[in-house]
Design a protein around this motif. Structure first.
Motif, short mmCIF file in Angstrom:
data_model
loop_
_atom_site.label_atom_id
_atom_site.label_comp_id
_atom_site.label_asym_id
_atom_site.label_seq_id
_atom_site.Cartn_x
_atom_site.Cartn_y
_atom_site.Cartn_z
N GLY A 149 0.92 -16.08 20.60
CA GLY A 149 2.01 -15.54 21.35
C GLY A 149 2.86 -14.51 20.30
O GLY A 149 3.29 -13.29 20.83
N THR A 150 3.05 -14.86 19.10
CA THR A 150 3.46 -14.09 18.02
C THR A 150 2.83 -12.78 18.04
O THR A 150 3.64 -11.77 17.91
CB THR A 150 3.57 -14.79 16.68
OG1 THR A 150 4.25 -15.88 16.93
CG2 THR A 150 4.36 -14.05 15.70
N LYS A 151 1.52 -12.70 18.01
CA LYS A 151 0.77 -11.57 18.12
C LYS A 151 0.90 -10.73 19.26
O LYS A 151 1.05 -9.35 19.15
CB LYS A 151 -0.83 -11.90 17.95
CG LYS A 151 -1.74 -10.99 17.60
CD LYS A 151 -3.03 -11.42 17.13
CE LYS A 151 -4.20 -10.24 16.90
NZ LYS A 151 -4.72 -9.51 18.10
N HIS A 152 1.30 -11.15 20.41
CA HIS A 152 1.34 -10.37 21.68
C HIS A 152 2.79 -9.75 21.44
O HIS A 152 2.83 -8.45 21.88
CB HIS A 152 1.63 -11.69 23.12
CG HIS A 152 0.19 -12.11 23.55
ND1 HIS A 152 -0.69 -11.27 23.73
CD2 HIS A 152 0.16 -13.13 23.96
CE1 HIS A 152 -1.72 -12.05 24.25
NE2 HIS A 152 -1.02 -13.04 24.42
N VAL A 153 3.65 -10.24 20.69
CA VAL A 153 4.95 -9.80 20.71
C VAL A 153 4.82 -8.59 19.96
O VAL A 153 5.40 -7.45 19.92
CB VAL A 153 6.17 -10.76 20.27
CG1 VAL A 153 7.50 -9.91 19.92
CG2 VAL A 153 5.97 -11.78 21.47
N ILE A 154 4.19 -8.79 18.56
CA ILE A 154 4.10 -7.75 17.68
C ILE A 154 3.19 -6.60 18.28
O ILE A 154 3.85 -5.37 18.11
CB ILE A 154 3.20 -8.39 16.32
CG1 ILE A 154 3.94 -9.32 15.50
CG2 ILE A 154 2.92 -7.13 15.47
CD1 ILE A 154 3.43 -10.13 14.48
N GLU A 155 2.16 -6.91 18.89
CA GLU A 155 1.35 -5.75 19.58
C GLU A 155 2.52 -4.85 20.57
O GLU A 155 2.20 -3.85 20.48
CB GLU A 155 -0.07 -6.02 20.07
CG GLU A 155 -0.86 -6.67 19.22
CD GLU A 155 -2.04 -7.55 19.71
OE1 GLU A 155 -3.01 -7.62 18.91
OE2 GLU A 155 -2.04 -7.81 20.88
N ALA A 156 3.04 -5.38 21.41
CA ALA A 156 3.81 -5.02 22.11
C ALA A 156 5.02 -4.08 21.54
O ALA A 156 5.14 -2.85 22.30
CB ALA A 156 4.43 -5.76 23.30
#
Length: 306
Positions: A149-156
């Motif tokens: 989830g955290t990775k999704h946010v960073i990538e976006a």
């Protein structure tokens, strides 16, 4: 709330805080906004997020707005990115605070702090470890939320951070995410070898952990057995943060442990207030240009990942 007026001057810094409707996240929003930073408070629940912004606005912090965000949903992160791009064209600070404990305490436990009055730090931790259960669904959700989830946010949001001249990412970590909790020496060395570690390998290690969890074989393979998914997910996020820092030297990407805080996640058993914990995170978010990157901070001070 999303339509509220926020400063649009070029020199106004913009911050996003995930999980900002309560506890540490709410305090991070308050402290950043008190410093003149425009804050986008995000939360899964629109009502709770909106109410949190109203509380901050009532304190005179008018440059705080709400935007809904479910960090495990890539489309939700993309919607937030679209909002930020249209409103500001950049993002200066991202504090990834949203997380789950990955355990259950049972209905017989509440967050009444009085029960901890006679306990010292170690006794409080022992209480938490003793009373926590970790069913498979909770473990899966912990990895899904705390790492992916955290990775999704960073990538976006990465392109917006790169559009800033002072992009900062603070991934809220924990002393439970230190490498010492991984008993398998080979895995521990892999996670510490950021020159060669890849995102693909991190995903493989997380898949292996979940298979061992489901098979009831954590201890034989050197995985932690208490708060296991939380520890492994936070360890993986620490490693990913270091990969990201090397890949993007123009940004400041750091991990920060706020301390053992009295929150819903700790069932109120912590020793620090949310305000104190948030202060340790805000200090890292406001590090000067040229400050550390790819580092781990424990209660505001740079420390080791091990």
């Amino acid at each position: 709330m999303e339509g509220a007026i926020l400063p649009s001057l070029p020199n106004t810094r913009v911050a996003v805080v995930t999980g900002g409707n309560k506890g540490i996240g709410f305090e991070v929003c308050r402290q950043l906004a008190s410093g003149g930073i425009a804050v986008v408070l995000t939360a899964r629940d629109e009502m709770r997020g909106g109410e949190a912004v109203e509380r901050l606005n009532a304190l005179g912090l008018s440059h705080v707005v709400f935007h809904q965000l479910e960090i495990t949903d890539a489309s939700s992160a993309a919607a937030l990115a679209g909002f930020l791009k249209a409103r500001f064209g950049k993002l200066d600070i991202l504090v990834n605070n949203a997380a789950v404990g990955g355990v259950e305490y049972g209905q017989e436990f509440d967050t009444n702090e009085e029960k901890f009055g006679g306990m010292d730090f170690h006794q409080r931790v022992e209480w938490m470890l003793k009373n926590a259960r970790e069913p498979i669904d909770s473990a899966k959700n912990s990895v899904k939320t705390n790492y992916y989830g955290t990775k999704h946010v960073i990538e976006a949001l990465l392109p917006l951070l790169q559009a800033s001249s002072e992009g900062r990412i603070v991934n809220v970590s924990s002393n439970y995410g230190l490498l010492r909790h991984i008993g398998n020496e080979e895995v521990r060395q892999e996670l510490n070898d950021v020159d060669n570690l890849t995102e693909e390998r991190l995903a493989e290690l997380l898949d292996k952990f979940m298979k061992d969890f489901e098979a009831g074989a954590l201890e034989p393979h050197g995985w932690p057995t208490k708060f296991s998914a939380y520890k492994v997910a936070k360890t993986a996020m620490n490693a990913y943060s270091r990969i990201l820092a090397r890949r993007h030297p123009e940004l400041r990407v750091n991990c920060a442990h706020p301390g053992f805080v009295k929150t819903d996640m700790s069932m109120g058993s912590g020793v620090l207030t949310p305000e104190e914990g948030a202060r340790n995170l805000v200090k890292v978010a406001l590090l000067p240009d040229g400050g550390p990157t790819g580092a781990y901070f424990a209660m505001g001070e740079e420390a080791l990942f091990v």
